[in-house]
Design a protein around this motif. Structure first.
Motif: not given
Ligand code: SF4
Length: 207
Positions: A45-68
């Motif tokens: 209940h004290w989470c300071d990143v509640k906007e992270s909870w819904n995964a659907d709101l965050h873009e699916l990103t290729p791991t290759d791109e993240i590592v780059k």
């Protein structure tokens, strides 16, 4: 959890990524590239990143791109956090990070099975969804967030199941830090196997 996430972990719901200083726990003060994955059902209940909870709101990103992106910075440590990153299979991401000679650190509640190759596992168990017993002996660091007095007992219960080399930290929950920090100081002085972890990034005003 978001739909349509491939089980092989080649696409991950990336909420944000940034280069900063690790603010808490054993690796405090080290430059690190943070990869924050969306999706969490632990429900603190004290989470300071509640906007992270819904995964659907965050873009699916290729791991290759993240590592780059991670390779663009002089610091060679990467912190994978969330959300709860172990909802996903992190084998592909960490294999690619290791191939790029990065150090891999994870911050997890331990509520999901461990995947990935890790140089440092920070386990932060939460009462709202307890960690899986099989992750406790693998933790390099047990970091318990102290929101109220009963969290000391919660911390001790989990400390019994980690390895003898695991670092033990008590960290005041940010909104309760005025109240809880003096109790943590007294507790650590009386029980010196524990150390204090502070969210120094919040004092430094960095992400
Ligand atoms: S586990 Fe972390 S991201 Fe999930 S609710 Fe708790 S503090 Fe927030």
């Amino acid at each position: 959890m978001a739909n349509n996430i491939p089980e092989n972990g080649t696409l991950l719901p990336l909420m944000e990524e940034f280069y900063t200083i690790q603010g808490e726990g054993y690796n405090t003060g080290k430059a690190a590239y943070f990869i924050r994955l969306g999706g969490c059902d632990v429900g603190c209940h004290w989470c300071d990143v509640k906007e992270s909870w819904n995964a659907d709101l965050h873009e699916l990103t290729p791991t290759d791109e993240i590592v780059k992106h991670a390779k663009n910075y002089p610091g060679k440590a990467v912190v994978v956090t969330g959300g709860e990153p172990l909802i996903y299979n992190l084998d592909d991401l960490t294999q690619k990070l290791k191939a790029a000679e990065m150090l891999t650190f994870i911050e997890t509640s331990g509520a999901y099975p461990l995947s990935g190759i890790w140089d440092w596992i920070c386990l932060s168990p939460k009462k709202f969804k307890a960690p899986r017993p099989d992750i406790l002996p693998l933790a390099n660091e047990l970091k318990v967030i102290v929101f109220n007095k009963s969290d000391f007992q919660w911390a001790e219960e989990h400390a019994q199941h980690v390895s003898p080399h695991c670092k033990l930290y008590l960290q005041p929950e940010w909104s309760k830090s005025k109240e809880m920090t003096p109790m943590i100081i007294d507790y650590v002085m009386a029980n010196p196997k524990w150390e204090i972890s502070l969210q120094t990034h919040k004092y430094l005003n960095i992400p």
